[in-house]
Design a protein around this motif. Structure first.
Motif, PDB file in Angstrom:
ATOM      1  N   ILE A 187       0.478 -50.298 -26.349  1.00 23.41           N
ATOM      2  CA  ILE A 187       1.452 -50.765 -25.372  1.00 23.41           C
ATOM      3  C   ILE A 187       2.752 -51.055 -26.110  1.00 23.41           C
ATOM      4  O   ILE A 187       2.768 -51.722 -27.145  1.00 23.41           O
ATOM      5  N   LEU A 188       3.847 -50.559 -25.533  1.00 27.73           N
ATOM      6  CA  LEU A 188       5.147 -50.612 -26.186  1.00 27.73           C
ATOM      7  C   LEU A 188       6.189 -51.101 -25.189  1.00 27.73           C
ATOM      8  O   LEU A 188       6.209 -50.674 -24.045  1.00 27.73           O
ATOM      9  N   LEU A 189       7.041 -52.025 -25.645  1.00 26.72           N
ATOM     10  CA  LEU A 189       8.189 -52.468 -24.845  1.00 26.72           C
ATOM     11  C   LEU A 189       9.453 -51.965 -25.521  1.00 26.72           C
ATOM     12  O   LEU A 189       9.658 -52.192 -26.727  1.00 26.72           O
ATOM     13  N   THR A 190      10.307 -51.287 -24.758  1.00 26.86           N
ATOM     14  CA  THR A 190      11.547 -50.757 -25.320  1.00 26.86           C
ATOM     15  C   THR A 190      12.719 -51.082 -24.413  1.00 26.86           C
ATOM     16  O   THR A 190      12.561 -51.215 -23.202  1.00 26.86           O
ATOM     17  N   ASP A 191      13.873 -51.207 -25.027  1.00 30.42           N
ATOM     18  CA  ASP A 191      15.123 -51.401 -24.294  1.00 30.42           C
ATOM     19  C   ASP A 191      16.084 -50.318 -24.762  1.00 30.42           C
ATOM     20  O   ASP A 191      16.496 -50.317 -25.921  1.00 30.42           O
ATOM     21  N   LEU A 196      10.980 -53.313 -28.776  1.00 29.37           N
ATOM     22  CA  LEU A 196      11.033 -54.776 -28.748  1.00 29.37           C
ATOM     23  C   LEU A 196       9.691 -55.387 -29.132  1.00 29.37           C
ATOM     24  O   LEU A 196       9.642 -56.379 -29.863  1.00 29.37           O
ATOM     25  N   GLU A 197       8.619 -54.823 -28.607  1.00 23.57           N
ATOM     26  CA  GLU A 197       7.279 -55.348 -28.853  1.00 23.57           C
ATOM     27  C   GLU A 197       6.300 -54.188 -28.945  1.00 23.57           C
ATOM     28  O   GLU A 197       6.508 -53.137 -28.337  1.00 23.57           O
ATOM     29  N   ALA A 198       5.208 -54.412 -29.686  1.00 21.51           N
ATOM     30  CA  ALA A 198       4.140 -53.417 -29.773  1.00 21.51           C
ATOM     31  C   ALA A 198       2.819 -54.159 -29.951  1.00 21.51           C
ATOM     32  O   ALA A 198       2.753 -55.137 -30.695  1.00 21.51           O
ATOM     33  N   ASN A 199       1.768 -53.697 -29.255  1.00 27.21           N
ATOM     34  CA  ASN A 199       0.493 -54.391 -29.375  1.00 27.21           C
ATOM     35  C   ASN A 199      -0.305 -53.874 -30.569  1.00 27.21           C
ATOM     36  O   ASN A 199       0.088 -52.924 -31.259  1.00 27.21           O
ATOM     37  N   ARG A 200      -1.448 -54.516 -30.808  1.00 28.23           N
ATOM     38  CA  ARG A 200      -2.263 -54.203 -31.983  1.00 28.23           C
ATOM     39  C   ARG A 200      -2.735 -52.760 -31.970  1.00 28.23           C
ATOM     40  O   ARG A 200      -2.730 -52.090 -33.017  1.00 28.23           O
ATOM     41  N   ALA A 201      -3.139 -52.254 -30.798  1.00 23.33           N
ATOM     42  CA  ALA A 201      -3.646 -50.879 -30.731  1.00 23.33           C
ATOM     43  C   ALA A 201      -2.582 -49.873 -31.153  1.00 23.33           C
ATOM     44  O   ALA A 201      -2.867 -48.897 -31.849  1.00 23.33           O
ATOM     45  N   LEU A 202      -1.329 -50.091 -30.745  1.00 26.30           N
ATOM     46  CA  LEU A 202      -0.268 -49.159 -31.101  1.00 26.30           C
ATOM     47  C   LEU A 202       0.046 -49.248 -32.598  1.00 26.30           C
ATOM     48  O   LEU A 202       0.285 -48.232 -33.256  1.00 26.30           O
ATOM     49  N   ILE A 203       0.024 -50.462 -33.132  1.00 22.55           N
ATOM     50  CA  ILE A 203       0.270 -50.640 -34.567  1.00 22.55           C
ATOM     51  C   ILE A 203      -0.783 -49.897 -35.377  1.00 22.55           C
ATOM     52  O   ILE A 203      -0.478 -49.177 -36.337  1.00 22.55           O
ATOM     53  N   ARG A 271      11.456 -51.109 -20.566  1.00 20.04           N
ATOM     54  CA  ARG A 271      10.469 -50.103 -20.171  1.00 20.04           C
ATOM     55  C   ARG A 271       9.173 -50.395 -20.919  1.00 20.04           C
ATOM     56  O   ARG A 271       9.180 -50.523 -22.153  1.00 20.04           O
ATOM     57  N   VAL A 272       8.087 -50.545 -20.169  1.00 14.64           N
ATOM     58  CA  VAL A 272       6.782 -50.736 -20.788  1.00 14.64           C
ATOM     59  C   VAL A 272       6.058 -49.395 -20.757  1.00 14.64           C
ATOM     60  O   VAL A 272       6.035 -48.702 -19.747  1.00 14.64           O
ATOM     61  N   THR A 273       5.502 -49.025 -21.898  1.00  9.82           N
ATOM     62  CA  THR A 273       4.892 -47.709 -22.045  1.00  9.82           C
ATOM     63  C   THR A 273       3.479 -47.850 -22.572  1.00  9.82           C
ATOM     64  O   THR A 273       3.246 -48.556 -23.557  1.00  9.82           O
ATOM     65  N   ALA A 274       2.553 -47.200 -21.902  1.00 10.06           N
ATOM     66  CA  ALA A 274       1.163 -47.143 -22.363  1.00 10.06           C
ATOM     67  C   ALA A 274       0.981 -45.831 -23.123  1.00 10.06           C
ATOM     68  O   ALA A 274       1.367 -44.767 -22.655  1.00 10.06           O
TER      69      ALA A 274
END
Length: 477
Positions: A187-191, A196-203, A271-274
């Motif tokens: 899960i990714l948050l972008t502007d 802006l943010e990234a969850n553990r799975a994406l890392i 924008r939140v991206t899965a």
């Protein structure tokens, strides 16, 4: 103006001498004496008493601050919220010294921006302010810059304590982060494309630490050939899933399924991206395609028609091999589109074959196995042998029919020829002794059932007995 600065003896901004005023419990006093008196915090006196009462009894925090941060007025709500005595703080406190160091750059940036514009202007800010006991409170402030107003010459700030709201948001964000980190998808948050943010799975998916991702463009982690596609989807706000190739920290590529949508985050439209890693699925699909291609090549070389039909509509074919054209003259497309199988059954076989087909579809038989005739495109008759089975899933639910049709026309012709040769003389074509015995047997059985009589007529040929006696009846026949 309500919140005009106080003119001291020197003619500049300052506080009135405390000895000239009465104080209340917060240090706010009411001027006594002449009609031009003012409130100790700089509030105008009797003429504007009702406005002073409104401000000082307001639940909103109202302060007046010089551009350099010096506090010139604070209403009682300020003292209640922050624990400072307004009387002691006015003229002595620089409010910028009490703004949290992490928030101060933002506050100064907003201030400089408004000051550069000049005139009467307004700005908003959220920041942490230090209470007298050293704790921090979140403040939401709206500043009105009245620097060019000779009656004020300062910034009038209306503030609200939003600590509880911030804490609620923080707890909510912690819960959301916990949920996000427990998700199997990235899960990714972008502007505007910035992470802006990234969850553990994406890392874990890309092999970076959080600090290595945040602040960078998401396009950096997309294969060059797919970056334009990602840009277009971000710009258009597309929400449908699509597939791209990502690049890990070690340079390896991975297949991704991506889906994003607009989301409000900390007051920003982001924008939140899965992101789902579908590398193994794509590899499996590739292996399946290769296997299917090999299977198709093999099937299409078999001198028989193979087919797959859906269980819910057996007359519709999912697949029919090209051999159908060699067998019946119809292309696979014509055969499937026209649903021709029941239409091309030979009239003499139709009832029998359709009944067997119904029993098979009803599940009464494990296997369909029949020989029957089909009418080819040119009208000729083709004998076929069809064998079919039901393919089921792991739970026993029927998925589709799978079968094969072989052309047995030549076999049928050979069987008919052998049958004729067995009961007819090959030289004359006349019925032989075996056919006579066979017909006689049938006649005798019929006579016994019906109580009738049967007669046999013998014909004798002159001198033919010699042939039978010397060479045998088979030769004689």
């Amino acid at each position: 103006c309500i919140l005009a600065p106080v003119d001291g003896a020197s003619g500049g901004k300052g506080n009135l001498d405390p000895s000239d005023h009465h104080r209340d419990e917060l240090g706010n006093g009411a001027a006594g004496g002449d009609g031009g008196s003012r409130h100790a915090n700089g509030m105008p006196g009797q003429d504007d008493g009702w406005l002073r009462s409104v401000v000082e009894h307001s639940s909103e925090i109202v302060t007046v601050v010089d551009p350099d941060g010096t506090l010139r007025y604070a209403n009682p709500a300020w003292g209640r919220a922050l624990g400072h005595n307004p009387w002691e703080a006015v003229g002595k406190m620089n409010v910028l010294d009490h703004v949290h160091p992490d928030d101060l750059p933002h506050v100064l940036e907003q201030t400089e921006k408004v000051l550069s514009e000049g005139g009467i202007a307004t700005n908003e800010a959220e920041y942490r302010f230090r209470r007298k006991d050293g704790s921090w409170r979140w403040m939401q402030s709206v500043g009105i810059y009245l620097l060019d107003d000779p009656a004020v010459g300062s910034v009038v700030i209306t503030s609200r304590d939003v600590t509880e709201r911030k804490e609620a948001m923080r707890r909510s964000e912690e819960r959301l982060r916990s949920l996000a980190d427990s998700a199997f998808e990235g899960i990714l948050l972008t502007d505007a494309g910035e992470i802006l943010e990234a969850n553990r799975a994406l890392i874990d998916m890309f092999g970076y630490a959080t600090a290595e991702l945040v602040g960078r463009s998401a396009l950096e982690f997309v294969a060059p050939e797919h970056r334009d596609l990602v840009r277009r989807n971000i710009a258009s706000g597309a929400e449908d899933p699509y597939e791209i190739v990502g690049v890990r920290k070690d340079g390896t590529r991975l297949d991704l399924e991506v889906r994003g949508r607009a989301y409000s985050y900390r007051g920003r439209d982001v924008r939140v991206t899965a992101v789902r890693d579908v590398t193994e699925r794509k590899r499996a699909e590739g292996r399946l395609r290769e296997a299917e291609e090999r299977y198709r090549t093999l099937v299409e070389q078999i001198p028989a028609v193979t087919y797959i039909d859906p269980v819910d509509d057996p007359d519709t074919s999912l697949y029919t091999s090209p051999h159908i054209e060699r067998m019946l003259g119809y292309t696979p497309e014509e055969w499937k589109a026209g649903k021709l199988w029941p239409k091309r059954l030979h009239p003499d076989d139709r009832e029998r074959v359709l009944a067997a087909d119904e029993r098979f579809e009803a599940g009464g038989e494990e296997k369909f196995s029949e020989e029957y005739r089909l009418l080819a495109k040119d009208g000729s008759v083709v004998w076929v042998r069809e064998d079919a089975v039901v393919v089921k899933d792991d739970e026993g639910k029927p998925l589709y029919w799978q079968g094969i049709m072989s052309d047995v026309t030549q076999k049928k012709r050979d069987e008919e020829r052998l049958h004729h040769l067995a009961f007819h003389d090959p030289l004359t074509g006349l019925p032989n002794r075996r056919l006579f015995v066979d017909h006689l047997g049938h006649a005798l059985k019929l006579t016994r059932r019906q109580g009738n009589r049967v007669a046999v007529l013998f014909m004798d040929l002159d001198q033919f007995k010699v042939v039978n006696d010397s060479l045998g009846h088979e030769v004689g026949d």
